[in-house]
Design a protein around this motif. Structure first.
Motif, PDB file in Angstrom:
ATOM      1  N   HIS A  57      49.211  20.407 -45.756  1.00  0.00           N
ATOM      2  CA  HIS A  57      50.593  20.164 -45.339  1.00  0.00           C
ATOM      3  C   HIS A  57      50.779  20.512 -43.867  1.00  0.00           C
ATOM      4  O   HIS A  57      51.426  19.761 -43.118  1.00  0.00           O
ATOM      5  CB  HIS A  57      51.544  20.981 -46.203  1.00  0.00           C
ATOM      6  N   ALA A  58      50.214  21.645 -43.442  1.00  0.00           N
ATOM      7  CA  ALA A  58      50.331  22.039 -42.034  1.00  0.00           C
ATOM      8  C   ALA A  58      49.671  21.012 -41.128  1.00  0.00           C
ATOM      9  O   ALA A  58      50.205  20.659 -40.064  1.00  0.00           O
ATOM     10  CB  ALA A  58      49.696  23.414 -41.842  1.00  0.00           C
ATOM     11  N   LEU A  59      48.522  20.504 -41.538  1.00  0.00           N
ATOM     12  CA  LEU A  59      47.819  19.497 -40.740  1.00  0.00           C
ATOM     13  C   LEU A  59      48.600  18.183 -40.730  1.00  0.00           C
ATOM     14  O   LEU A  59      48.665  17.499 -39.702  1.00  0.00           O
ATOM     15  CB  LEU A  59      46.410  19.282 -41.301  1.00  0.00           C
ATOM     16  N   ALA A  60      49.185  17.823 -41.875  1.00  0.00           N
ATOM     17  CA  ALA A  60      49.987  16.592 -41.926  1.00  0.00           C
ATOM     18  C   ALA A  60      51.174  16.690 -40.969  1.00  0.00           C
ATOM     19  O   ALA A  60      51.532  15.701 -40.308  1.00  0.00           O
ATOM     20  CB  ALA A  60      50.469  16.338 -43.358  1.00  0.00           C
ATOM     21  N   HIS A  61      51.777  17.865 -40.885  1.00  0.00           N
ATOM     22  CA  HIS A  61      52.916  18.020 -39.968  1.00  0.00           C
ATOM     23  C   HIS A  61      52.475  17.861 -38.516  1.00  0.00           C
ATOM     24  O   HIS A  61      53.187  17.236 -37.716  1.00  0.00           O
ATOM     25  CB  HIS A  61      53.556  19.391 -40.164  1.00  0.00           C
ATOM     26  N   ILE A  62      51.328  18.399 -38.183  1.00  0.00           N
ATOM     27  CA  ILE A  62      50.805  18.228 -36.825  1.00  0.00           C
ATOM     28  C   ILE A  62      50.634  16.745 -36.509  1.00  0.00           C
ATOM     29  O   ILE A  62      51.014  16.270 -35.437  1.00  0.00           O
ATOM     30  CB  ILE A  62      49.472  18.979 -36.668  1.00  0.00           C
ATOM     31  N   GLU A  63      50.084  15.989 -37.447  1.00  0.00           N
ATOM     32  CA  GLU A  63      49.867  14.561 -37.213  1.00  0.00           C
ATOM     33  C   GLU A  63      51.197  13.807 -37.154  1.00  0.00           C
ATOM     34  O   GLU A  63      51.342  12.845 -36.382  1.00  0.00           O
ATOM     35  CB  GLU A  63      48.971  13.974 -38.304  1.00  0.00           C
ATOM     36  N   PHE A  64      52.172  14.232 -37.937  1.00  0.00           N
ATOM     37  CA  PHE A  64      53.489  13.597 -37.915  1.00  0.00           C
ATOM     38  C   PHE A  64      54.132  13.760 -36.541  1.00  0.00           C
ATOM     39  O   PHE A  64      54.626  12.795 -35.946  1.00  0.00           O
ATOM     40  CB  PHE A  64      54.372  14.213 -39.004  1.00  0.00           C
ATOM     41  N   VAL A  65      54.090  14.983 -36.008  1.00  0.00           N
ATOM     42  CA  VAL A  65      54.656  15.223 -34.684  1.00  0.00           C
ATOM     43  C   VAL A  65      53.843  14.497 -33.611  1.00  0.00           C
ATOM     44  O   VAL A  65      54.390  14.008 -32.620  1.00  0.00           O
ATOM     45  CB  VAL A  65      54.725  16.733 -34.387  1.00  0.00           C
ATOM     46  N   ALA A  66      52.537  14.381 -33.828  1.00  0.00           N
ATOM     47  CA  ALA A  66      51.675  13.712 -32.851  1.00  0.00           C
ATOM     48  C   ALA A  66      52.028  12.231 -32.687  1.00  0.00           C
ATOM     49  O   ALA A  66      51.793  11.658 -31.620  1.00  0.00           O
ATOM     50  CB  ALA A  66      50.210  13.865 -33.252  1.00  0.00           C
ATOM     51  N   ILE A  67      52.569  11.608 -33.721  1.00  0.00           N
ATOM     52  CA  ILE A  67      53.043  10.221 -33.581  1.00  0.00           C
ATOM     53  C   ILE A  67      54.092  10.169 -32.475  1.00  0.00           C
ATOM     54  O   ILE A  67      54.017   9.352 -31.546  1.00  0.00           O
ATOM     55  CB  ILE A  67      53.639   9.706 -34.907  1.00  0.00           C
ATOM     56  N   ASP A  68      55.076  11.048 -32.566  1.00  0.00           N
ATOM     57  CA  ASP A  68      56.143  11.073 -31.562  1.00  0.00           C
ATOM     58  C   ASP A  68      55.612  11.460 -30.188  1.00  0.00           C
ATOM     59  O   ASP A  68      56.063  10.926 -29.169  1.00  0.00           O
ATOM     60  CB  ASP A  68      57.238  12.055 -31.986  1.00  0.00           C
ATOM     61  N   LEU A  69      54.667  12.391 -30.138  1.00  0.00           N
ATOM     62  CA  LEU A  69      54.118  12.806 -28.849  1.00  0.00           C
ATOM     63  C   LEU A  69      53.471  11.631 -28.123  1.00  0.00           C
ATOM     64  O   LEU A  69      53.643  11.470 -26.908  1.00  0.00           O
ATOM     65  CB  LEU A  69      53.097  13.927 -29.051  1.00  0.00           C
ATOM     66  N   ALA A  70      52.740  10.808 -28.849  1.00  0.00           N
ATOM     67  CA  ALA A  70      52.071   9.666 -28.220  1.00  0.00           C
ATOM     68  C   ALA A  70      53.080   8.656 -27.694  1.00  0.00           C
ATOM     69  O   ALA A  70      52.974   8.185 -26.548  1.00  0.00           O
ATOM     70  CB  ALA A  70      51.119   9.004 -29.218  1.00  0.00           C
ATOM     71  N   PHE A  71      54.074   8.321 -28.500  1.00  0.00           N
ATOM     72  CA  PHE A  71      55.029   7.294 -28.069  1.00  0.00           C
ATOM     73  C   PHE A  71      56.012   7.838 -27.038  1.00  0.00           C
ATOM     74  O   PHE A  71      56.475   7.093 -26.166  1.00  0.00           O
ATOM     75  CB  PHE A  71      55.730   6.689 -29.286  1.00  0.00           C
ATOM     76  N   ASP A  72      56.320   9.126 -27.097  1.00  0.00           N
ATOM     77  CA  ASP A  72      57.145   9.723 -26.041  1.00  0.00           C
ATOM     78  C   ASP A  72      56.401   9.698 -24.712  1.00  0.00           C
ATOM     79  O   ASP A  72      57.001   9.438 -23.657  1.00  0.00           O
ATOM     80  CB  ASP A  72      57.516  11.158 -26.413  1.00  0.00           C
TER      81      ASP A  72
END
Length: 269
Positions: free
Chosen positions: A85-100
């Motif tokens: 779950h912790a790793l999934a959250h990192i990847e979820f936020v990473a989506i926004d980081l890339a597009f931001d």
């Protein structure tokens, strides 16, 4: 899934991803942007403001890092699910980081910058999908546990400076994943969870390329500004990173990504 008809530029497409809160809808939006960019359906324009914070679903509850509950030993199903779950959250936020990164700073770079980071964003979406699917196979799902908001704090800290963003997000935070993931893979293998271990191995292979994109474009930006990349990296990390760079480092994986010892050895504690 296709993008709304009114979205014509890559800038507005990135803003659309960040404005999407639902996890499934966000990853589908990321994939749609990547497909539209690849097919030439989006113009190379940056005509939309990026939000200070991306939209977030009601769950998971976001806590300061120091208030996160302890996960315990990875041998139990519950502890393994908490780690995933912790790793999934990192990847979820990473989506926004890339597009931001694209929407906020893309106008400062050549078109190839968008090519690289759209690919990164699509791969982060794939990583999230794999981990969330694994959670569901274990009887859980993303949002069932609290998560910390430290990654977006780094984005907020570097929202004004492309070089600072590249230094802190791909070249510190994602590089740290290269350091710790091999041991995490071994822990899952030791617990007999080879399915999760294979997912993490795939993610790590992609993350080397993501860190490489960071070092490549950091090098481009510092060269254009007449700055020594290793020295300016150290200045930016001291200025913007809350914490210390702590060994052990995965020097081999970092070197594959172009992040050589000259960048980080002087910062290590």
């Amino acid at each position: 899934m296709s993008l709304p008809a009114e979205i014509e530029s890559v800038g507005s497409a990135c803003a659309h991803v960040l404005a999407t809160a639902d996890p499934l809808a966000k990853l589908m939006a990321a994939r749609a942007v990547a497909r539209a960019w690849r097919l030439g359906c989006l113009t190379h324009r940056f005509d939309a403001a990026m939000p200070d914070r991306p939209a977030r679903p009601d769950a998971p509850q976001l806590l300061p890092p120091n208030q996160m509950p302890k996960r315990g030993r990875i041998g139990s199903d519950r502890a393994r699910a908490a780690m995933i779950h912790a790793l999934a959250h990192i990847e979820f936020v990473a989506i926004d980081l890339a597009f931001d990164l694209i929407g906020r700073f893309g106008a400062e770079f050549p078109r190839a910058f968008v090519d690289d980071w759209v690919r990164v964003g699509a791969e982060e979406a794939m990583h999230f999908a794999m981990l969330d699917r694994r959670l569901q196979q274990m009887g859980s799902r993303y949002g069932d546990l609290p998560a910390h908001d430290g990654l977006w704090q780094a984005a907020s800290e570097t929202a004004h400076d492309a070089m600072a963003r590249l230094a802190i997000v791909p070249m510190v935070l994602e590089a740290r994943a290269l350091d710790i993931t091999p041991a995490t893979i071994q822990r899952f293998e030791g617990a007999g969870d080879l399915r999760t271990a294979r997912i993490l191995q795939r993610i790590m292979t992609d993350e080397i390329r993501h860190v490489s994109a960071g070092t490549t474009w950091f090098g481009y930006a510092t060269s254009r500004a007449g700055l020594a990349p290793e020295n300016h990296y150290q200045i930016l990390v001291k200025r913007h990173f809350r914490g210390a760079l702590k060994p052990p480092f995965n020097d081999s994986a970092r070197r594959q990504a172009g992040l050589t010892l000259e960048f980080y050895s002087a910062l290590a504690q």
